[in-house]
Write a protein that holds these residues in place. Structure first.
Motif, PDB file in Angstrom:
ATOM      1  N   ALA A 270      26.002  43.243   3.888  1.00 50.68           N
ATOM      2  CA  ALA A 270      24.879  43.611   3.029  1.00 50.68           C
ATOM      3  C   ALA A 270      24.721  42.663   1.848  1.00 50.68           C
ATOM      4  CB  ALA A 270      25.041  45.048   2.527  1.00 50.68           C
ATOM      5  N   ASP A 271      25.799  42.005   1.435  1.00 52.42           N
ATOM      6  CA  ASP A 271      25.724  41.108   0.279  1.00 52.42           C
ATOM      7  C   ASP A 271      25.602  39.649   0.699  1.00 52.42           C
ATOM      8  OD1 ASP A 271      28.219  40.625   1.268  1.00 52.42           O
ATOM      9  OD2 ASP A 271      29.309  41.066  -0.570  1.00 52.42           O
ATOM     10  N   GLY A 272      25.073  39.418   1.890  1.00 52.92           N
ATOM     11  CA  GLY A 272      24.871  38.052   2.348  1.00 52.92           C
ATOM     12  C   GLY A 272      26.066  37.455   3.045  1.00 52.92           C
ATOM     13  N   GLY A 273      27.056  38.265   3.358  1.00 49.17           N
ATOM     14  CA  GLY A 273      28.235  37.772   4.059  1.00 49.17           C
ATOM     15  C   GLY A 273      27.917  37.416   5.501  1.00 49.17           C
ATOM     16  N   GLU A 274      28.906  36.901   6.195  1.00 45.10           N
ATOM     17  CA  GLU A 274      28.755  36.564   7.613  1.00 45.10           C
ATOM     18  C   GLU A 274      28.343  37.816   8.378  1.00 45.10           C
ATOM     19  OE1 GLU A 274      31.544  35.022  11.311  1.00 45.10           O
ATOM     20  OE2 GLU A 274      32.278  34.824   9.278  1.00 45.10           O
ATOM     21  N   PRO A 275      27.431  37.684   9.326  1.00 43.40           N
ATOM     22  CA  PRO A 275      26.992  38.865  10.086  1.00 43.40           C
ATOM     23  C   PRO A 275      28.152  39.544  10.821  1.00 43.40           C
ATOM     24  CG  PRO A 275      25.546  37.004  10.497  1.00 43.40           C
ATOM     25  CD  PRO A 275      26.723  36.477   9.724  1.00 43.40           C
ATOM     26  N   VAL A 276      28.114  40.853  10.858  1.00 47.29           N
ATOM     27  CA  VAL A 276      29.112  41.636  11.590  1.00 47.29           C
ATOM     28  C   VAL A 276      28.825  41.464  13.082  1.00 47.29           C
ATOM     29  CG1 VAL A 276      29.961  43.967  12.034  1.00 47.29           C
ATOM     30  CG2 VAL A 276      29.411  43.251   9.696  1.00 47.29           C
ATOM     31  N   ALA A 277      29.888  41.288  13.879  1.00 48.14           N
ATOM     32  CA  ALA A 277      29.720  41.056  15.311  1.00 48.14           C
ATOM     33  C   ALA A 277      31.006  41.405  16.046  1.00 48.14           C
ATOM     34  CB  ALA A 277      29.366  39.591  15.573  1.00 48.14           C
ATOM     35  N   VAL A 278      30.876  41.528  17.358  1.00 46.67           N
ATOM     36  CA  VAL A 278      32.027  41.681  18.243  1.00 46.67           C
ATOM     37  C   VAL A 278      32.159  40.365  19.006  1.00 46.67           C
ATOM     38  CG1 VAL A 278      32.981  42.911  20.236  1.00 46.67           C
ATOM     39  CG2 VAL A 278      31.744  44.177  18.459  1.00 46.67           C
ATOM     40  N   VAL A 279      33.375  39.828  19.041  1.00 46.17           N
ATOM     41  CA  VAL A 279      33.648  38.566  19.735  1.00 46.17           C
ATOM     42  C   VAL A 279      34.552  38.862  20.920  1.00 46.17           C
ATOM     43  CG1 VAL A 279      34.626  36.246  19.519  1.00 46.17           C
ATOM     44  CG2 VAL A 279      33.500  37.310  17.550  1.00 46.17           C
ATOM     45  N   VAL A 280      34.149  38.395  22.094  1.00 44.69           N
ATOM     46  CA  VAL A 280      34.928  38.590  23.319  1.00 44.69           C
ATOM     47  C   VAL A 280      35.355  37.223  23.846  1.00 44.69           C
ATOM     48  CG1 VAL A 280      34.877  39.431  25.700  1.00 44.69           C
ATOM     49  CG2 VAL A 280      33.689  40.708  23.903  1.00 44.69           C
TER      50      VAL A 280
END
Length: 127
Positions: A67-77
């Motif tokens: 929300a504060d401009g950080g790296e997007p949340v994601a799932v990595v496989v």
């Protein structure tokens, strides 16, 4: 400049440096998080599965780290053959809760992790 002026300049410089140090990034200020899955998915190679999870700062407080401009949340496989796929997560429901539509690309073991914005990744092990 007189001695008094140098003393004042030194004091002001010291306050500015202290302010910069104290206002460092949240990650540098003891920022860590862990993610917990809503439920363990039963992935089938090539089929999409919704993976829900909650990110908690210090393992307690739900937080939206992107929300504060950080790296997007994601799932990595990462599949056994070495390929890596990233699946963007979207914030759904209460603070800290995300869902990603994940497709495990091939049969066999795969390691996976959650990218938690500006927090470090949270390893989910092998499935």
């Amino acid at each position: 400049m007189g001695k008094t002026m140098w003393t004042r300049l030194g004091a002001v410089t010291g306050l500015v440096v202290a302010g910069v140090v104290l206002m460092g990034s949240p990650a540098a200020a003891g920022g860590w998080a862990m993610s917990s899955l809503d439920a363990m998915p039963e992935p089938v190679a090539g089929e999409q599965v919704a993976v829900g999870f909650t990110i908690r700062q210090h393992g307690v407080t739900p937080v939206n780290p992107d929300a504060d401009g950080g790296e997007p949340v994601a799932v990595v496989v990462r599949s056994a053959s070495g390929g890596e796929k990233v699946f963007a997560a979207r914030q759904v429901g209460p603070t800290g809760h995300y869902v990603a539509d994940v497709t495990f690309p091939e049969a066999g073991p795969a390691s996976w992790a959650i990218r938690q914005g500006w927090f470090g990744p949270h390893d989910l092990g092998v499935v």
